[in-house]
Design a protein around this motif. Structure first.
Motif, PDB file in Angstrom:
ATOM      1  N   THR A  79       0.848  -1.196   0.000  1.00 47.90           N
ATOM      2  CA  THR A  79       0.000   0.000   0.000  1.00 47.90           C
ATOM      3  C   THR A  79       0.880   1.241   0.000  1.00 47.90           C
ATOM      4  N   LEU A  80       0.297   2.339  -0.478  1.00 46.21           N
ATOM      5  CA  LEU A  80       1.043   3.595  -0.510  1.00 46.21           C
ATOM      6  C   LEU A  80       1.179   4.209   0.878  1.00 46.21           C
ATOM      7  N   THR A  81       0.177   3.978   1.727  1.00 44.75           N
ATOM      8  CA  THR A  81       0.203   4.515   3.098  1.00 44.75           C
ATOM      9  C   THR A  81       0.268   3.350   4.075  1.00 44.75           C
ATOM     10  N   PRO A  82       0.819   3.540   5.247  1.00 43.00           N
ATOM     11  CA  PRO A  82       0.884   2.442   6.216  1.00 43.00           C
ATOM     12  C   PRO A  82      -0.513   2.043   6.680  1.00 43.00           C
ATOM     13  N   ILE A 122      -3.710   1.076   8.978  1.00 45.64           N
ATOM     14  CA  ILE A 122      -4.216   1.591  10.247  1.00 45.64           C
ATOM     15  C   ILE A 122      -4.331   0.436  11.226  1.00 45.64           C
TER      16      ILE A 122
END
Length: 240
Positions: A214-217, A219
């Motif tokens: 994924t581009l963002t970590p 949650i």
């Protein structure tokens, strides 16, 4: 003693026929019905030979059809005949005399069928009739551009298509070369103890339960919250 003999020797009345067996031709007359008329003997119809009748005809037709099909496959003419210039000249001379071979007649019939078939220049529908874009009114047939290509246009387009393919191929090669260069630089940046382990290829299969990149970590606790919300919604629906 005589009593024992009587038990061993069968009595004479057991050897006498007390009831008629059947009214057959073996010394007995034919049976009669209630009106006194002689009974007619039932006759079993004889089976017809397999060669005669409808089934035999169907069998012969199937065999002849199979033979004809095999002969047509074995003696099938070539789609395109190759004749030397000398043979072409001889065939033209025979045509002038009215002598046409079967192969030449077949070529003439194919040329007539090709001439009678609709040309490729005419517009034709693509897809299921009645469900294509033109029939459904999504595309206006008058607004479709017409392209009339010549041989020179075809050659020019083929060269351009070849250039596009070569451009894609060279871009792929450059990307692979860049990846290899970056890999070598990353291995060289490692400590000397880890460089030997990094050079050994790892063939272990990719874990099936691993999450995609994924581009963002991700949650933390997001999946648990989603599951709890789903359970609460299911409980509310059951109470209704």
């Amino acid at each position: 003693m005589f009593r024992n003999l009587r038990t061993l020797v069968p009595s004479t009345h057991s050897l006498i026929q007390r009831f008629p067996v059947s009214g057959t031709a073996k010394g007995k007359g034919k049976g009669k019905d209630k009106a006194g008329q002689p009974l007619k003997r039932s006759i079993i119809p004889k089976k017809k030979p397999s060669g005669s009748g409808g089934s035999g005809g169907r069998g012969r037709n199937a065999a002849s059809e199979l033979t004809r099909m095999a002969e047509s496959c074995l003696n099938a003419p070539a789609p395109l005949r190759y004749l030397s210039p000398k043979d072409r000249q001889r065939e033209a001379e025979r045509e002038k005399l009215g002598l046409i071979s079967k192969q030449r007649q077949r070529e003439m019939d194919q040329a007539k069928e090709k001439a009678a078939s609709p040309s490729h220049d005419e517009a034709f529908l693509m897809g299921t009739p009645g469900l294509d874009y033109i029939s459904l009114g999504l595309v206006d047939a008058d607004k479709i551009p017409e392209y009339k290509l010549t041989v020179e246009d075809g050659r020019r387009l083929a060269k351009e298509y070849s250039r596009v393919l070569m451009r894609k191929h060279r871009a792929r090669q450059a990307a692979e070369t860049t990846l290899l260069r970056l890999k070598k630089e990353a291995i060289a940046a490692l400590p000397e103890k880890l460089q030997a382990a990094a050079l050994v290829p790892d063939f272990t299969p990719f874990p099936a339960n691993r999450f995609m990149a994924t581009l963002t970590p991700p949650i933390e606790g997001y999946i648990e919250k989603v599951k709890e919300a789903a359970k609460k919604s299911v409980g509310k629906e059951k109470l209704r």
